[in-house]
Design a protein around this motif. Structure first.
Motif, mmCIF file in Angstrom:
data_model
loop_
_atom_site.group_PDB
_atom_site.id
_atom_site.type_symbol
_atom_site.label_atom_id
_atom_site.label_comp_id
_atom_site.label_asym_id
_atom_site.label_seq_id
_atom_site.Cartn_x
_atom_site.Cartn_y
_atom_site.Cartn_z
ATOM 1 N N THR A 1 0.121 -6.525 -5.581
ATOM 2 C CA THR A 1 -1.223 -5.951 -5.542
ATOM 3 C C THR A 1 -2.453 -7.047 -5.222
ATOM 4 O OG1 THR A 1 -1.765 -6.694 -7.757
ATOM 5 C CG2 THR A 1 -0.546 -4.528 -7.615
ATOM 6 N N ASN A 2 -3.488 -6.819 -5.000
ATOM 7 C CA ASN A 2 -4.623 -7.716 -4.496
ATOM 8 C C ASN A 2 -5.189 -8.305 -5.702
ATOM 9 O OD1 ASN A 2 -4.376 -6.924 -1.811
ATOM 10 N ND2 ASN A 2 -5.602 -5.023 -1.941
ATOM 11 N N ALA A 3 -4.610 -8.001 -6.949
ATOM 12 C CA ALA A 3 -5.208 -8.737 -8.184
ATOM 13 C C ALA A 3 -5.332 -10.316 -7.972
ATOM 14 C CB ALA A 3 -4.616 -8.488 -9.281
ATOM 15 N N ILE A 4 -3.999 -10.911 -7.464
ATOM 16 C CA ILE A 4 -4.196 -12.198 -7.322
ATOM 17 C C ILE A 4 -3.828 -12.442 -5.632
ATOM 18 C CG2 ILE A 4 -2.819 -14.352 -7.824
ATOM 19 C CD1 ILE A 4 -2.348 -13.249 -10.515
ATOM 20 N N ASN A 5 -4.334 -13.285 -5.063
ATOM 21 C CA ASN A 5 -4.179 -13.770 -3.661
ATOM 22 C C ASN A 5 -3.406 -14.930 -3.642
ATOM 23 O OD1 ASN A 5 -5.940 -11.814 -2.403
ATOM 24 N ND2 ASN A 5 -7.604 -13.099 -3.227
ATOM 25 N N TYR A 6 -2.002 -14.552 -3.896
ATOM 26 C CA TYR A 6 -0.926 -15.480 -3.877
ATOM 27 C C TYR A 6 -0.767 -16.424 -2.645
ATOM 28 C CZ TYR A 6 0.841 -13.675 -8.199
ATOM 29 O OH TYR A 6 0.839 -13.293 -9.588
ATOM 30 N N GLN A 7 -0.591 -17.727 -2.738
ATOM 31 C CA GLN A 7 -0.093 -18.524 -1.606
ATOM 32 C C GLN A 7 1.155 -19.500 -2.266
ATOM 33 O OE1 GLN A 7 -3.416 -21.321 -0.857
ATOM 34 N NE2 GLN A 7 -4.873 -19.771 -0.288
ATOM 35 N N TYR A 8 1.741 -19.904 -1.162
ATOM 36 C CA TYR A 8 2.948 -20.871 -1.297
ATOM 37 C C TYR A 8 2.898 -21.910 -0.310
ATOM 38 C CZ TYR A 8 5.041 -18.935 2.631
ATOM 39 O OH TYR A 8 5.526 -18.412 4.059
ATOM 40 N N GLU A 9 3.690 -23.087 -0.624
ATOM 41 C CA GLU A 9 3.798 -24.127 0.265
ATOM 42 C C GLU A 9 4.903 -24.133 1.049
ATOM 43 O OE1 GLU A 9 4.527 -29.076 -0.514
ATOM 44 O OE2 GLU A 9 4.143 -27.775 -2.135
ATOM 45 N N GLY A 10 4.392 -24.091 2.289
ATOM 46 C CA GLY A 10 5.382 -24.166 3.518
ATOM 47 C C GLY A 10 6.163 -25.175 3.698
ATOM 48 N N ALA B 1 -0.612 -17.880 2.839
ATOM 49 C CA ALA B 1 -0.732 -16.682 2.265
ATOM 50 C C ALA B 1 0.625 -16.063 2.092
ATOM 51 C CB ALA B 1 -1.771 -15.808 2.984
ATOM 52 N N TYR B 2 0.922 -15.542 0.821
ATOM 53 C CA TYR B 2 2.129 -14.841 0.505
ATOM 54 C C TYR B 2 1.904 -13.443 0.841
ATOM 55 C CZ TYR B 2 6.087 -12.839 -1.891
ATOM 56 O OH TYR B 2 6.969 -12.137 -2.314
ATOM 57 N N ASN B 3 2.584 -12.670 1.618
ATOM 58 C CA ASN B 3 2.690 -11.588 2.050
ATOM 59 C C ASN B 3 3.970 -10.705 1.667
ATOM 60 O OD1 ASN B 3 0.051 -11.736 3.398
ATOM 61 N ND2 ASN B 3 1.259 -12.706 5.133
ATOM 62 N N GLY B 4 4.621 -11.170 0.864
ATOM 63 C CA GLY B 4 5.895 -10.587 0.417
ATOM 64 C C GLY B 4 5.618 -9.200 -0.339
ATOM 65 N N GLU B 5 6.490 -8.304 -0.217
ATOM 66 C CA GLU B 5 6.277 -6.936 -1.065
ATOM 67 C C GLU B 5 6.086 -7.103 -2.777
ATOM 68 O OE1 GLU B 5 7.739 -2.264 -1.091
ATOM 69 O OE2 GLU B 5 8.826 -4.058 0.040
ATOM 70 N N TYR B 6 6.942 -8.067 -3.091
ATOM 71 C CA TYR B 6 7.347 -8.122 -4.670
ATOM 72 C C TYR B 6 7.076 -9.500 -5.179
ATOM 73 C CZ TYR B 6 9.945 -3.787 -3.886
ATOM 74 O OH TYR B 6 10.166 -2.717 -3.396
ATOM 75 N N VAL B 7 6.612 -9.658 -6.539
ATOM 76 C CA VAL B 7 6.417 -10.716 -7.066
ATOM 77 C C VAL B 7 7.096 -10.588 -8.620
ATOM 78 C CG1 VAL B 7 4.632 -12.171 -8.431
ATOM 79 C CG2 VAL B 7 4.174 -11.082 -6.200
#
Length: 780
Positions: free
Chosen positions: A317-326, A333-339
């Motif tokens: 959801t948009n509750a947290i704007n997740y990021q990850y280290e490439g 920005a993490y655009n995956g469907e699931y967390v």
């Protein structure tokens, strides 16, 4: 799930070829005994054929939820408590052992005070001459397992025995944090003095173990799609059992429960187990049939268990704007469907245990009596530090990554420390206790041939249990337990002003066990058999780990079985009806609920009862020369009694569970074992083992379930000559895939709500994948 047909065809072709070339170690298949009930050990149970582990004994269902797998070596437990010092970290069925069997439930109850079957093993001591056994095992995933025993005579009546065990197991999928999912080394050395005229022997033994059981946290869970009809299908390219669901990063930050300090470790170091053990054993026999044996053991150990427990798995959801280290080190920005949220539990205890057992027995013309004494002392300083983090759920089979919250500094629903990866330290399932437990027991058994047709076995155990120490079950000024909160530790202050300090505990209990078994031979071949065991227990030290005190009432476990047996030259059959129940089971559930789009987890303590009715038929048939068939059928219906609990979340939602009357989660109602074997020649044996487990429920409310599954094993034993045997076996040769156990985060889902979760992505345990294993044994 659908399997790749080409891959399946290649695997089956490889299996047929390998089965034609070699054979496998026959530990499990050769464990046969009659079904008349007179032996201390249970036969035909394939102790070491394990679909959950490549190197440990399996748990055998008795109609109760999973408990410790009891393993004895030389008559005493190899470890007092399996959390945090697991059996597999210091014991393996290797060349250092002269015998591995399975104690019956009644024998386990009387001699140890525990309920269930127990693996019974004995150390290989020195013998005359120079003797050696070298075992080697590998599999097509690259496992290398070696064990060596050398023993012999160094002087008149003086003997030595030395053993080495080395395991380098990469597991069934590659992980980035360490090259091995199991790296274990065990060393034993024994010096034996034998008395004149074979009257007995005295042995001094040293045992050292160093183990990193990475599989504890690397293989716990995997994502799949729960279809809704008891089946699952793979999530994209993620293959259950052969794809890693563990993030690449090996680092873990936690808050020390004892000091409150923020610390950093790596998971490989966090799961290290070390033990140094000294044992003294003495056996002596008199001419009148009287025998005396004594063993005492001191163990100084560091025990560790690491769990990466999957919690909520939800669509992003948009509750947290997740990021990850490439790959280039930059944040993306993490655009995956699931967390997936994960709870890391770093369990570690510093242990000193002393065990002493002595037995006096005498063989008479019509039976054997035995009088024994246990003095077992266990001292431990234990803490479980918990850390939450979030990770990606890749559908392309790639490695998951930890997810970073760039807004962690202003988060109101989570408590981050240090950076945006880790949050809610020690909030959920953190544990602490420090103290000791002492068990002093006396037991007696009598195996009595009353007449030529009637055998009676009976015994009793009387046990004094003393428990002293401190835990962190803290009450506020109103007498209510404070519970865990973010950054919980000794010395912290709760929101209501309560200071978290060690809480003393002191208990003294009396436990007992009674057992009786009778066999009546109506004819030479046919008869009646039955047994009854009644055991009482009280909570162990580990039950005082959570934020609330356990129910300290007596735990009662009655087990009764009755039926018939039939034995002739080619058939051995036993059929029994059984009843077992257990009162005052202590447990803690981590219940989950979404608050403003963010998952909240609260621990809910509960106390419940279980009862199980069952029917078992065990058959060993030898219809023609060279062919053996073992068949075991079990029907059981384990149900919860008095299973209710609730917790209130921060948005005032009350999560309630009432599972009274439900079928116990994870326990099948029907179990079938079929074990045929055939001696192709006097030196070549082919064997298979099929196990069927019927539908099991995957949550407490019986809302989710997994369909029945088969676990399959097969192989060839080839005794090349007196000194060499070679082997090959196949695990899961039918290439069954699927999920088992429980579903993470599903405790509050009810039967009425289950339908809306069809075709939902979930996480859980899975069946051990297709594995080809090789073995060789050299004796010299």
């Amino acid at each position: 799930m659908k399997a790749d047909k080409k891959q399946f065809s290649n695997r089956m072709g490889a299996a047929v070829l390998l089965l034609a070339l070699a054979c496998v170690n026959g530990y499990a298949q050769d464990n046969k005994s009659s079904n008349d009930g007179n032996s201390k050990e249970e036969g035909n149970r394939n102790v070491m054929l394990n679909a959950a582990s490549a190197n440990g004994p399996r748990e055998i269902q008795i109609g109760l939820p999973s408990a410790d797998v009891n393993v004895l070596e030389n008559g005493i437990p190899v470890t007092y408590a399996t959390n945090p010092h697991s059996v597999n970290s210091l014991w393996r069925a290797d060349a250092s052992l002269s015998h591995v069997g399975l104690l019956k439930i009644s024998e386990t109850a009387i001699t140890t005070g525990n309920i269930g079957y127990a693996v019974n093993s004995f150390t290989q001591l020195g013998e005359k001459g120079f003797n050696g056994t070298l075992n080697y095992k590998s599999n097509h995933f690259g496992m290398q397992e070696i064990s060596l025993n050398l023993n012999g005579e160094i002087a008149k009546d003086w003997f030595y025995s030395g053993s080495i065990y080395q395991d380098f197991d990469p597991g069934t999928f590659k992980i980035k944090s360490t090259p091995f999912q199991d790296r274990t080394q065990i060393y034993k050395f024994a010096l034996t003095k034998r008395y004149n005229q074979n009257r007995g022997e005295f042995t001094a033994m040293y045992h050292y173990s160093n183990s990193h059981p990475v599989y504890m946290y690397a293989t716990q869970s995997a994502p799949f799609v729960y279809v809704g009809d008891g089946s699952v299908r793979e999530l994209g390219a993620f293959a259950l059992g052969t794809t890693s669901y563990l993030p690449v990063d090996n680092e873990m930050i936690y808050r020390d429960m004892r000091t409150g300090e923020l610390k950093k470790t790596n998971l490989y170091d966090a799961v290290q187990n070390k033990g140094s053990e000294v044992a003294l054993m003495n056996n002596y026999n008199w001419d009148n049939g009287l025998s005396w044996k004594v063993i005492m053991k001191y163990d100084h150990a560091t025990g560790s268990c690491v769990y990466q427990t999957p919690m909520e798995l939800s669509q992003r959801t948009n509750a947290i704007n997740y990021q990850y280290e490439g790959e280039d080190g930059r944040m993306q920005a993490y655009n995956g469907e699931y967390v997936q949220s994960r709870m890391s539990c770093l369990n570690r205890g510093f242990i000193d245990e002393f065990m002493f057992t002595t037995e006096l027995s005498r063989k008479l013309s019509n039976g054997t009596w035995r009088l024994g004494l246990n003095e077992w002392y266990y001292d431990i300083d234990y803490a479980s530090n918990t850390t939450m983090y979030d990770q990606s759920v890749p559908t392309d089979g790639s490695y998951p990554v930890r997810l970073y919250n760039p807004d962690y500094a202003i988060s109101t629903s989570r408590s981050y420390d240090g950076n945006g990866y880790y949050y809610d330290f020690n909030k959920n399932a953190s544990e602490y206790y420090k103290g000791h437990e002492n068990k002093l027991a006396v037991y007696f058994t009598h195996d009595w041939d009353v007449t030529d047709k009637f055998n009676l076995y009976y015994g009793a155990r009387l046990e004094y249990q003393a428990l002293r120490g401190n835990n962190a079950a803290v009450k506020d000024a109103n007498g209510n337990f404070v519970g865990r909160f973010a950054d919980y530790h000794l010395g912290a202050t709760a929101s209501n002003g309560t200071k978290i300090e060690p809480t003393p505990m002191e208990y003294d209990w009396f436990n007992y066990a009674l057992s009786a078994a009778a066999t009546y031979k109506l004819t030479k071949e046919f008869g009646f058999t039955g047994d009854f065991t009644y055991i009482t227990q009280h909570p162990k030290l580990e039950n005082f780990a959570p934020a609330v005190l356990p129910n300290t009432d007596k735990i009662s476990v009655p087990l009764g079985r009755a039926g018939i047996y039939y034995n002739n030259e080619w058939l051995s059959l036993t059929s029994l009806f059984s009843y077992i129940s257990k009162t005052n089971n202590n447990s803690t559930l981590n219940l989950q609920h979404s608050v403003n789009g963010v998952n909240e987890i609260l621990a809910a303590p509960l106390n419940y009862d279980i009862k199980t009715l069952g029917w078992t038929t065990d058959v060993v048939a030898r219809p023609f020369k060279g062919f053996d068939l073992h068949f075991l059928f079990t029907y059981q219906k384990p149900t919860y009694k008095k299973y209710e609990t609730s917790v209130k979340f921060s948005d005032d939602y009350v999560g309630q569970i009432n599972a009274t009357g439900n079928i116990v989660a994870e326990i099948p109602q029907v179990i079938v074992e079929i074990d045929p074997s055939y001696m192709i020649t006097k030196d070549l044996k082919i064997w298979t083992s099929f196990r069927y487990f019927s539908k099991t429920y995957a949550n407490i409310n019986d809302a989710y379930y997994f369909n029945g599954r088969w676990e399959t094993f097969g192989g060839l034993n080839w005794q090349v000559n007196k000194k060499l045997s070679l082997g090959c076996s196949v695990v899961n040769f039918l290439n069954q895939t699927g999920a088992k156990g429980s579903i993470a985060g599903a405790e509050l889902v009810t039967k009425d709500e289950a339908g809306k979760y069809a075709n939902t992505v979930m996480a859980g345990s899975y069946i051990r994948p297709f594995t080809v294993e090789f073995s060789a044994q050299v004796k010299f």
